[in-house]
Design a protein around this motif. Structure first.
Motif, PDB file in Angstrom:
ATOM      1  N   PHE A  14       0.675  -1.222  -0.363  1.00 21.86           N
ATOM      2  CA  PHE A  14       0.015   0.217   0.006  1.00 21.86           C
ATOM      3  C   PHE A  14       1.207   0.939  -0.359  1.00 21.86           C
ATOM      4  O   PHE A  14       0.756   2.139  -0.656  1.00 21.86           O
ATOM      5  N   GLU A  15       1.903   1.007   0.847  1.00 20.85           N
ATOM      6  CA  GLU A  15       2.847   2.306   0.797  1.00 20.85           C
ATOM      7  C   GLU A  15       3.192   2.951  -0.560  1.00 20.85           C
ATOM      8  O   GLU A  15       3.338   3.655  -0.733  1.00 20.85           O
ATOM      9  N   VAL A  16       3.539   1.091  -0.837  1.00 23.19           N
ATOM     10  CA  VAL A  16       4.406   2.067  -1.965  1.00 23.19           C
ATOM     11  C   VAL A  16       3.577   2.354  -3.726  1.00 23.19           C
ATOM     12  O   VAL A  16       3.910   3.138  -4.240  1.00 23.19           O
ATOM     13  N   ALA A  17       2.138   1.899  -3.402  1.00 25.09           N
ATOM     14  CA  ALA A  17       0.873   2.484  -4.569  1.00 25.09           C
ATOM     15  C   ALA A  17       0.935   3.321  -4.047  1.00 25.09           C
ATOM     16  O   ALA A  17       0.882   4.672  -5.285  1.00 25.09           O
ATOM     17  N   LEU A  18       0.981   4.889  -2.435  1.00 28.69           N
ATOM     18  CA  LEU A  18       0.726   5.589  -3.120  1.00 28.69           C
ATOM     19  C   LEU A  18       2.302   6.219  -3.209  1.00 28.69           C
ATOM     20  O   LEU A  18       1.466   7.698  -3.643  1.00 28.69           O
ATOM     21  N   LYS A  19       3.031   6.262  -2.985  1.00 34.29           N
ATOM     22  CA  LYS A  19       4.133   6.457  -3.840  1.00 34.29           C
ATOM     23  C   LYS A  19       4.350   6.734  -4.922  1.00 34.29           C
ATOM     24  O   LYS A  19       4.299   8.150  -5.289  1.00 34.29           O
ATOM     25  N   GLU A  20       4.029   5.867  -6.300  1.00 33.60           N
ATOM     26  CA  GLU A  20       3.839   5.989  -7.071  1.00 33.60           C
ATOM     27  C   GLU A  20       2.804   6.620  -7.640  1.00 33.60           C
ATOM     28  O   GLU A  20       2.556   7.757  -8.233  1.00 33.60           O
ATOM     29  N   ALA A  21       1.410   6.740  -6.808  1.00 30.65           N
ATOM     30  CA  ALA A  21       0.367   8.359  -7.306  1.00 30.65           C
ATOM     31  C   ALA A  21       0.680   9.337  -7.132  1.00 30.65           C
ATOM     32  O   ALA A  21       0.147  10.178  -6.547  1.00 30.65           O
ATOM     33  N   LYS A  22       1.641   9.154  -6.199  1.00 32.73           N
ATOM     34  CA  LYS A  22       2.973  10.602  -5.326  1.00 32.73           C
ATOM     35  C   LYS A  22       1.459  11.173  -4.485  1.00 32.73           C
ATOM     36  O   LYS A  22       0.750  12.416  -4.258  1.00 32.73           O
ATOM     37  N   ILE A  23       1.421   9.943  -3.255  1.00 33.50           N
ATOM     38  CA  ILE A  23       0.738  10.694  -2.138  1.00 33.50           C
ATOM     39  C   ILE A  23       0.691  10.601  -0.944  1.00 33.50           C
ATOM     40  O   ILE A  23       1.408   9.192  -1.301  1.00 33.50           O
ATOM     41  N   GLN A  24       0.192  11.940  -0.453  1.00 33.88           N
ATOM     42  CA  GLN A  24       1.089  10.988   1.008  1.00 33.88           C
ATOM     43  C   GLN A  24      -0.279  10.688   2.189  1.00 33.88           C
ATOM     44  O   GLN A  24      -1.035  11.488   2.002  1.00 33.88           O
ATOM     45  N   GLN A  25       0.474   9.792   2.454  1.00 35.94           N
ATOM     46  CA  GLN A  25      -0.414   9.004   3.587  1.00 35.94           C
ATOM     47  C   GLN A  25      -0.142   9.536   5.358  1.00 35.94           C
ATOM     48  O   GLN A  25       0.968  10.553   5.611  1.00 35.94           O
ATOM     49  N   SER A  26      -1.369   9.738   5.562  1.00 36.40           N
ATOM     50  CA  SER A  26      -1.084  10.363   7.460  1.00 36.40           C
ATOM     51  C   SER A  26      -2.164   9.507   7.858  1.00 36.40           C
ATOM     52  O   SER A  26      -2.853   8.399   7.620  1.00 36.40           O
ATOM     53  N   PHE A  27      -1.295   9.360   9.203  1.00 34.82           N
ATOM     54  CA  PHE A  27      -2.343   8.582  10.021  1.00 34.82           C
ATOM     55  C   PHE A  27      -3.409   8.482  11.522  1.00 34.82           C
ATOM     56  O   PHE A  27      -2.540   9.809  11.582  1.00 34.82           O
ATOM     57  N   SER A  28      -4.387   8.429  11.775  1.00 42.03           N
ATOM     58  CA  SER A  28      -4.963   8.880  13.598  1.00 42.03           C
ATOM     59  C   SER A  28      -4.142   8.624  14.041  1.00 42.03           C
ATOM     60  O   SER A  28      -3.519   7.119  14.020  1.00 42.03           O
ATOM     61  N   ARG A  29      -3.884   9.048  15.348  1.00 36.29           N
ATOM     62  CA  ARG A  29      -3.563   8.701  15.725  1.00 36.29           C
ATOM     63  C   ARG A  29      -3.528   6.636  17.116  1.00 36.29           C
ATOM     64  O   ARG A  29      -5.014   6.800  16.185  1.00 36.29           O
ATOM     65  N   LYS A  30      -2.672   6.740  17.419  1.00 32.67           N
ATOM     66  CA  LYS A  30      -3.408   5.098  18.271  1.00 32.67           C
ATOM     67  C   LYS A  30      -4.451   5.002  18.820  1.00 32.67           C
ATOM     68  O   LYS A  30      -4.493   6.247  19.732  1.00 32.67           O
ATOM     69  N   GLY A  31      -5.596   4.458  18.874  1.00 31.94           N
ATOM     70  CA  GLY A  31      -6.432   4.427  19.755  1.00 31.94           C
ATOM     71  C   GLY A  31      -7.612   6.037  20.063  1.00 31.94           C
ATOM     72  O   GLY A  31      -8.166   5.625  21.068  1.00 31.94           O
ATOM     73  N   CYS A  32      -7.910   6.489  19.190  1.00 25.21           N
ATOM     74  CA  CYS A  32      -8.400   7.621  18.778  1.00 25.21           C
ATOM     75  C   CYS A  32      -9.455   7.713  17.939  1.00 25.21           C
ATOM     76  O   CYS A  32      -9.187   7.653  16.919  1.00 25.21           O
ATOM     77  N   PRO A  33     -10.577   6.921  18.288  1.00 26.48           N
ATOM     78  CA  PRO A  33     -11.572   6.407  17.280  1.00 26.48           C
ATOM     79  C   PRO A  33     -12.237   8.290  16.452  1.00 26.48           C
ATOM     80  O   PRO A  33     -12.973   7.945  15.817  1.00 26.48           O
ATOM     81  N   TYR A  34     -11.912   8.972  16.853  1.00 26.13           N
ATOM     82  CA  TYR A  34     -12.487  10.534  17.077  1.00 26.13           C
ATOM     83  C   TYR A  34     -11.529  10.612  15.899  1.00 26.13           C
ATOM     84  O   TYR A  34     -12.103  11.776  14.338  1.00 26.13           O
TER      85      TYR A  34
END
Length: 92
Positions: A14-34
């Protein structure tokens, strides 16, 4: 692209696919459903009011219908309780 920490989003493929598409990824904080609550609410509304009510003949038809729903209805005419019963356009 903002995602939770699910294994499908943290995989190398998934990381490779995003990089190929020039998409930067960010994540939710661990344990934060909001972190994703507003997007999940939007997706639920989109599915109930548009997707489940329509049969699309192809991808392009679906893309145009979803664009039309978001830009013509959701942002301009649909009032939202969380923003004092204004439309997103009125709030802006």
């Amino acid at each position: 692209m903002h995602t939770d920490l699910g294994s499908q989003y943290t995989s190398e493929d998934f990381e490779v696919a995003l990089k190929e598409a020039k998409i930067q990824q960010s994540f939710s904080r661990k344990g934060c459903p909001y972190d994703n609550a507003c997007v999940e609410s939007f997706h639920a509304t989109l599915k109930k009011e548009e997707v489940y009510q329509t049969s699309y003949i192809d991808f392009e038809t679906a893309r145009l219908a979803l664009f039309n729903y978001i830009e013509s209805w959701y942002n301009r005419r649909r009032i939202h309780g969380a923003i004092h019963y204004l439309t997103p356009q009125q709030l802006e």
